[in-house]
Structures are given as C-alpha cells and as structure tokens.
Design a protein around this motif. Sequence first.
Motif, PDB file in Angstrom:
ATOM      1  N   UNK A 277      52.723  16.588  -8.666  1.00 50.93           N
ATOM      2  CA  UNK A 277      53.924  16.647  -7.821  1.00 50.93           C
ATOM      3  C   UNK A 277      53.555  16.260  -6.390  1.00 50.93           C
ATOM      4  N   UNK A 278      54.299  15.328  -5.817  1.00 50.82           N
ATOM      5  CA  UNK A 278      54.010  14.924  -4.450  1.00 50.82           C
ATOM      6  C   UNK A 278      54.519  15.956  -3.454  1.00 50.82           C
ATOM      7  N   UNK A 279      53.940  15.946  -2.287  1.00 51.17           N
ATOM      8  CA  UNK A 279      54.283  16.898  -1.242  1.00 51.17           C
ATOM      9  C   UNK A 279      55.238  16.243  -0.253  1.00 51.17           C
ATOM     10  N   UNK A 280      55.503  16.945   0.840  1.00 50.03           N
ATOM     11  CA  UNK A 280      56.466  16.478   1.847  1.00 50.03           C
ATOM     12  C   UNK A 280      55.750  16.057   3.124  1.00 50.03           C
ATOM     13  N   UNK A 281      56.206  14.948   3.665  1.00 51.12           N
ATOM     14  CA  UNK A 281      55.756  14.483   4.975  1.00 51.12           C
ATOM     15  C   UNK A 281      56.750  14.977   6.024  1.00 51.12           C
ATOM     16  N   UNK A 282      56.255  15.700   7.008  1.00 53.01           N
ATOM     17  CA  UNK A 282      57.097  16.217   8.088  1.00 53.01           C
ATOM     18  C   UNK A 282      56.819  15.446   9.376  1.00 53.01           C
ATOM     19  N   UNK A 283      57.875  14.983  10.024  1.00 56.01           N
ATOM     20  CA  UNK A 283      57.771  14.441  11.367  1.00 56.01           C
ATOM     21  C   UNK A 283      58.209  15.521  12.331  1.00 56.01           C
ATOM     22  N   UNK A 284      57.286  16.037  13.112  1.00 59.22           N
ATOM     23  CA  UNK A 284      57.543  17.222  13.934  1.00 59.22           C
ATOM     24  C   UNK A 284      57.644  16.843  15.404  1.00 59.22           C
ATOM     25  N   UNK A 285      58.826  16.991  15.983  1.00 57.81           N
ATOM     26  CA  UNK A 285      58.980  16.808  17.419  1.00 57.81           C
ATOM     27  C   UNK A 285      58.449  18.018  18.154  1.00 57.81           C
ATOM     28  N   UNK A 286      57.510  17.809  19.078  1.00 53.27           N
ATOM     29  CA  UNK A 286      56.909  18.941  19.793  1.00 53.27           C
ATOM     30  C   UNK A 286      57.384  19.040  21.241  1.00 53.27           C
TER      31      UNK A 286
ATOM     32  N   UNK B 276      45.999   2.546   8.732  1.00 51.81           N
ATOM     33  CA  UNK B 276      44.901   3.424   8.336  1.00 51.81           C
ATOM     34  C   UNK B 276      45.377   4.866   8.189  1.00 51.81           C
ATOM     35  N   UNK B 277      46.179   5.327   9.158  1.00 45.56           N
ATOM     36  CA  UNK B 277      46.699   6.698   9.099  1.00 45.56           C
ATOM     37  C   UNK B 277      47.602   6.889   7.893  1.00 45.56           C
ATOM     38  N   UNK B 278      48.459   5.908   7.611  1.00 43.36           N
ATOM     39  CA  UNK B 278      49.356   6.009   6.466  1.00 43.36           C
ATOM     40  C   UNK B 278      48.564   6.117   5.170  1.00 43.36           C
ATOM     41  N   UNK B 279      47.462   5.383   5.072  1.00 45.60           N
ATOM     42  CA  UNK B 279      46.606   5.456   3.876  1.00 45.60           C
ATOM     43  C   UNK B 279      46.037   6.862   3.717  1.00 45.60           C
ATOM     44  N   UNK B 280      45.511   7.430   4.796  1.00 45.64           N
ATOM     45  CA  UNK B 280      44.912   8.766   4.728  1.00 45.64           C
ATOM     46  C   UNK B 280      45.957   9.829   4.427  1.00 45.64           C
ATOM     47  N   UNK B 281      47.114   9.712   5.069  1.00 49.27           N
ATOM     48  CA  UNK B 281      48.185  10.694   4.855  1.00 49.27           C
ATOM     49  C   UNK B 281      48.701  10.613   3.423  1.00 49.27           C
ATOM     50  N   UNK B 282      48.873   9.396   2.910  1.00 50.71           N
ATOM     51  CA  UNK B 282      49.370   9.215   1.543  1.00 50.71           C
ATOM     52  C   UNK B 282      48.448   9.873   0.524  1.00 50.71           C
TER      53      UNK B 282
ATOM     54  N   UNK C  71      55.873   5.111   4.790  1.00 47.85           N
ATOM     55  CA  UNK C  71      55.708   6.132   3.750  1.00 47.85           C
ATOM     56  C   UNK C  71      57.001   6.674   3.152  1.00 47.85           C
ATOM     57  N   UNK C  72      58.136   6.482   3.804  1.00 46.59           N
ATOM     58  CA  UNK C  72      59.366   7.152   3.355  1.00 46.59           C
ATOM     59  C   UNK C  72      59.879   6.662   2.007  1.00 46.59           C
ATOM     60  N   UNK C  73      59.498   5.474   1.592  1.00 45.18           N
ATOM     61  CA  UNK C  73      59.944   4.994   0.277  1.00 45.18           C
ATOM     62  C   UNK C  73      59.114   5.586  -0.861  1.00 45.18           C
ATOM     63  N   UNK C  74      58.015   6.256  -0.526  1.00 43.31           N
ATOM     64  CA  UNK C  74      57.094   6.773  -1.552  1.00 43.31           C
ATOM     65  C   UNK C  74      57.031   8.289  -1.619  1.00 43.31           C
ATOM     66  N   UNK C  75      57.401   8.956  -0.508  1.00 40.59           N
ATOM     67  CA  UNK C  75      57.248  10.404  -0.449  1.00 40.59           C
ATOM     68  C   UNK C  75      58.476  11.047   0.193  1.00 40.59           C
TER      69      UNK C  75
END
Length: 232
Positions: free
Chosen positions: A1-10, A78-84, A114-118
């Motif tokens: 099961x895939x997890x969730x990617x959160x975009x967090x405004x700080x 590179x970051x997208x690869x690691x996060x995925x 990443x939004x089309x995959x997760x």
Amino acid sequence: MTATLYGIGVGPGDPELLTLKAARILAATPVIAWPAPLEGDGMARVIAAAHISPGRVEIPIRMGFTLDRAGTEAAYDCAAHDIAAHLAEGRDVAVLCEGDPFFFGSFIYLFARLSSRFPVEVVPGVSSIMAAGAALRAPLCAWDDGVAIIPSTRSEAEIEAQVSAADAIVFMKVGRNLPKIRRVLERAGLWDKARVIERIGLADQRILAPDTVAELPYFSIILVHRRGHAWL
C-alpha cells in the motif's frame, strides 16, 4: 500500500505561524524533506524544527538557488526519486515549504512529478504577503479592490502595466530589482504610499520608510495601495 505525500506550508518565518494541522502531521510523519542550500539547513527546516522529532528520516533537497534552471530541475528530479522510494514502501513523506506550498512554493515542482503516482495532501500555510500586511498594520485590500501580486523579476514594462490596472499592489522578490520598482511607482505617484518590509517573521525583520530605502534583500516585500489605505 502506498503512503501519502504531504506538502506542508510552514509560514514565512515565525515558527508560531505554523498551523495546528501542520504540526500534527509533522509529529506523525516518518520522513521529512525540505529545500536547502548546498550546505546547512534550509529556512523551512529551521522554522519547523521544534516539530521534527529525533530519528526522522530527512531528505535535504540541495540546490544552488541560482538562475540555473537545469540544476534546479535536476535537484527536484533527484528528490522526487528518493521520496517516491519511501512512499512506495508505505512511509508517509512531509515536504516542508516556506509560506504556502501552492503560492510560489517549492512543493509545486514535486507535486508535478509525483501527484499522478501517489496520494497527495496539501496543508496551506500563512503566506509572506498575509504576514507582511499584519506586521505593517496595512490591510491589503477591501471593498471590491483588484490586487496585483508581482514578482519583481518581471520587466519594467510588464510591471508598469500591472500597476496601472490594480488598486493594491504587492511586490515580491524585490532585492536587486528595487530601483526598477521605485521608478515605476514614482512615475505612478505611488512611491510615497509604499510600505516596505524585509525578512518577515525572522529575528532580523525590518520595516522601512520608503524615503530611507537604499537596498533590500531578496526576501522583502513592498505593499502599495492606490488610496493609501484600503478602508478609504
């Protein structure tokens, strides 16, 4: 099961402007990513530091913050690869973003990859514009005002056209573009109405009168209202 990617405004700088939702998600998320200079922590990581527990996996997205778009795109790739890889193995990932993720936010470029995959959830943050208005005690707009939000990197002709069509104007990313902005506002008879702030929400925040401004850092904002005050 895939997890969730959160975009967090700080938020723009003050750690107390981080939302309760952002704090809750950060406390529960095992992997944290954040845009960063080539060395050291990025501003988003510094803002959110109190909510990142020891033992979290951290992914600094290293980039030069220059006009080298190819280098920046490579850093996001590179970051997208690691996060995925983490998401595919069931670990949620929270990406920290100064201000709001979808308002000139660095998260936009990871979302595109990443939004089309997760599954993705975006947690809004306080933008630097809202924080600037509050710190300057200057309501941005009222009634049926039209507002122009202008990156100061645009050409002088483009800026002049946008200024002429708006009741309220926000200039972002001022820095070395200050002389150009000043020329446009002086021609429009609006420079004396300008409200200037730099490094919003940080310890070295400064509010400046327009007639005292000689130079500004990149992280600065100028607010202008054609009527002087939005409530008039």
